[in-house]
Design a protein around this motif. Structure first.
Motif, PDB file in Angstrom:
ATOM      1  N   TYR A 288       0.857  -4.686   8.167  1.00  0.00           N
ATOM      2  CA  TYR A 288       0.137  -4.537   6.900  1.00  0.00           C
ATOM      3  C   TYR A 288      -1.285  -5.060   6.966  1.00  0.00           C
ATOM      4  O   TYR A 288      -1.735  -5.756   6.064  1.00  0.00           O
TER       5      TYR A 288
ATOM      6  N   ALA B  14      -4.077  -3.409   6.812  1.00  0.00           N
ATOM      7  CA  ALA B  14      -5.117  -2.589   6.182  1.00  0.00           C
ATOM      8  C   ALA B  14      -5.728  -3.251   4.946  1.00  0.00           C
ATOM      9  O   ALA B  14      -6.908  -3.059   4.656  1.00  0.00           O
ATOM     10  N   ARG B  15      -4.952  -4.028   4.248  1.00  0.00           N
ATOM     11  CA  ARG B  15      -5.454  -4.591   3.012  1.00  0.00           C
ATOM     12  C   ARG B  15      -6.355  -5.804   3.245  1.00  0.00           C
ATOM     13  O   ARG B  15      -7.184  -6.137   2.419  1.00  0.00           O
TER      14      ARG B  15
ATOM     15  N   ARG C 278       4.408   0.849   7.062  1.00  0.00           N
ATOM     16  CA  ARG C 278       3.244   0.165   7.661  1.00  0.00           C
ATOM     17  C   ARG C 278       1.934   0.725   7.107  1.00  0.00           C
ATOM     18  O   ARG C 278       1.831   1.895   6.737  1.00  0.00           O
ATOM     19  N   SER C 279       0.962  -0.150   7.073  1.00  0.00           N
ATOM     20  CA  SER C 279      -0.346   0.207   6.544  1.00  0.00           C
ATOM     21  C   SER C 279      -1.379  -0.470   7.449  1.00  0.00           C
ATOM     22  O   SER C 279      -1.699  -1.643   7.275  1.00  0.00           O
TER      23      SER C 279
ATOM     24  N   HIS D 136       5.526   4.759  -1.208  1.00  0.00           N
ATOM     25  CA  HIS D 136       5.474   4.339   0.197  1.00  0.00           C
ATOM     26  C   HIS D 136       6.652   3.448   0.590  1.00  0.00           C
ATOM     27  O   HIS D 136       6.668   2.889   1.682  1.00  0.00           O
TER      28      HIS D 136
ATOM     29  N   ILE E  45      -1.086   3.740  -0.421  1.00  0.00           N
ATOM     30  CA  ILE E  45      -1.256   3.101   0.888  1.00  0.00           C
ATOM     31  C   ILE E  45      -0.257   1.958   1.064  1.00  0.00           C
ATOM     32  O   ILE E  45       0.062   1.569   2.168  1.00  0.00           O
ATOM     33  N   SER E  46       0.245   1.467  -0.011  1.00  0.00           N
ATOM     34  CA  SER E  46       1.268   0.413   0.039  1.00  0.00           C
ATOM     35  C   SER E  46       1.982   0.429  -1.299  1.00  0.00           C
ATOM     36  O   SER E  46       1.364   0.669  -2.332  1.00  0.00           O
TER      37      SER E  46
END
Lengths: 430, 99
Positions: free
Chosen positions: A318, A320-321, A371-372, B42, B72-73
């Motif tokens: 995770y 990306a954030r 997943r990101s 997601h 995205i999440s």
């Protein structure tokens, strides 16, 4: 309309009510979805499609398409209601507990005189609106924060720190709503850096992350009670942590200025020496390590990063954030690492390069299915080393604690970014 | 002190907001020829559920087109501009699956 699994029924109802959507159609399917086979999930779609269609093409049972009843909204910044209660302090505690207004520990009844005293240290007036706190979007006035600070046991002198922490969690990138509704057990960690820590006695030494320090205990608790009472962070409404952790009660500490071998955290982040700040991150828990066998700072770091690897650590799926894991170095480790010639920047780069997992180890484990991370990693081989963060500056490095060769880290909850607020000056003595 | 009986005025610590009530968008008279939007949160298998639901809506209920936005999440809100775009291009919108 919304499709949810059974476990989220209450959360959906409360959120719809907060939005004024009393008739919002919800279709409930069996929980959990994530562990079901593809065929089972497809079967659920077949079972629920007729109800989905009813939600789209026909009025809800008992619902009218006519105008809703007139809303009785309150004025923005309205003062809190006064509740006239009689009975013992214990009885008031029972009443507050039944209302869902406490964290399970006794509170100080927020009487008018105590709230007024708390507000005297506020740099802004009681009616000032700081924002609306998700997930249930309660209006956060300075007065409401003061009420919760009284309940938490804060001294009035602590209130500017509480206000800064509340302002921090209201920053949009902090994502306070999902911190409550996630099953991942996120709780805010409040780190204080700057001269106010010593002025107020915010503890930074022995047992820094433990109990026994009133400013630490009550500032963190005031933030949590505010999130509970204004954001709806209660287990019968929006709080969905599978476990949670004691940071859900309170977690606040300061950097150990006396034993930190480097520049203070707030100066590293670009603030002037005389400024004091809070940094608030959302963490999934606390992991401590011992390293009392190695003789060098590099040895300390090797052991630390080995405790920052693992298939179930959500940050590896995770990035990306841009969440911020927090590394808390015990002073003895910090001095050893500094003696090895490393500054803050070098320590963070070391962790960035060594807190990594082979992509093949992450495949089909942890949060793999959700997943990101950067798109380019999708095309990497199994031996590609996936970092915990995409940038060393996402890491927060703090020196805190007492004697002993121990350090800790807070794994970040991932769909968040840290929030920083300056603490308003002109703080009166305790 | 704990046992002392007293009469107190205490201040209400929780939100006292009264939500402005909103009316639901009018329900559709039929799904025939409509565009239905999906917001996939997601979560694992949300896409499997929505793909199957989309096929069923098109095969048996006359839906012409399905449009999917994948967050995205699951823990991030859907951006306002995405919601605006979906609202302007879709006849109905389904959010799934909180799990």
């Amino acid at each position: 309309m919304t499709v949810i699994t059974q476990a989220f029924t209450q959360a959906a109802q409360h959120r719809a009510r907060a939005l004024g959507l009393l008739e919002h159609p919800v279709v409930v399917i069996a929980h959990p979805l994530a562990s079901k086979t593809r065929a089972q999930v497809q079967h659920l779609a077949h079972d629920s499609v007729a109800e989905v269609v009813r939600g789209l093409v026909s009025p809800m049972a008992g619902a009218s398409m006519a105008s809703p009843p007139p809303s009785q909204t309150r004025d923005i910044g309205a003062r809190a209601s006064r509740l006239h209660l009689s009975g013992t302090v214990s009885a008031i505690n029972d009443d507050f507990d039944q209302q869902g207004w406490t964290d399970g520990l006794p509170i100080i009844p927020p009487t008018e005189d105590l709230v007024v005293a708390m507000l005297e240290t506020s740099p802004v007036c009681a009616e000032q609106v700081l924002g609306r706190l998700p997930p249930l979007d309660g209006t956060v006035t300075v007065e409401k924060v003061a009420i919760n600070a009284v309940m938490a046991g804060c001294k009035p002198a602590f209130f500017p720190v509480v206000l800064a922490a509340v302002r921090a969690v209201l920053q949009p990138q902090f994502n306070a709503g999902a911190i409550t509704t996630t099953t991942g057990g996120a709780a805010p960690v409040v780190i204080v850096s700057g001269p106010i820590a010593r002025q107020l006695g915010i503890h930074s030494g022995t047992a820094v992350l433990g109990s026994g320090h009133r400013p630490n205990a009550t500032i963190g608790r005031a933030l949590r009670l505010t999130m509970r009472n204004l954001g709806g962070a209660t287990a019968d409404t929006m709080e969905k942590s599978t476990h949670g952790w004691p940071g859900k009660y309170t977690m606040c500490f300061a950097e150990n200025a006396e034993r930190n071998p480097w520049e203070p955290l707030h100066i590293e982040l670009g603030f002037a020496p005389e400024v004091s700040i809070v940094i608030v991150v959302a963490a999934r828990g606390l992991i401590t390590i011992v390293e009392s066998s190695q003789e060098t700072g590099i040895g300390d770091l090797e052991t630390l990063v080995s405790a920052m690897r693992g298939e179930g650590i959500s940050g590896y799926s995770y990035q990306a954030r841009g969440a911020s894991p927090v590394v808390v170095l015990g002073p003895e480790h910090a001095v050893e690492i500094a003696a090895a010639g490393l500054g803050r920047k070098e320590v963070k780069e070391y962790i960035f390069h060594h807190a990594r997992m082979p992509l093949g180890k992450l495949r089909d484990r942890g949060h793999w299915g959700a997943r990101s991370w950067p798109e380019a990693w999708e095309h990497q081989p199994d031996d590609f080393l996936v970092p915990l963060v995409t940038d060393p500056d996402k890491l927060i490095l703090v020196v805190a604690g007492g004697d002993g060769r121990h350090s800790s880290w807070f794994p970040a909850w991932s769909a968040t970014q840290r929030a920083v607020e300056v603490i308003a000056a002109d703080v009166r003595p305790t | 002190m704990v046992g002392t009986t007293q009469s107190s005025t205490v201040l209400h610590p929780a939100a006292e907001d009264v939500a402005e009530k909103h009316r639901l968008a009018p329900r559709l008279s039929s799904l025939q020829g409509t565009t239905v939007g999906f917001i996939d949160n997601h979560k694992r298998n949300a896409n499997v559920y929505l793909e199957e639901l989309g096929q069923l809506l098109q095969a048996h209920y006359g839906v012409a087109r399905v449009v999917t936005y994948r967050k995205i999440s699951q823990s991030m809100p859907t951006p306002g501009e995405v919601l605006d775009q979906l609202a302007s291009t879709c006849d109905a919108l389904i959010h799934a699956v909180a799990d």
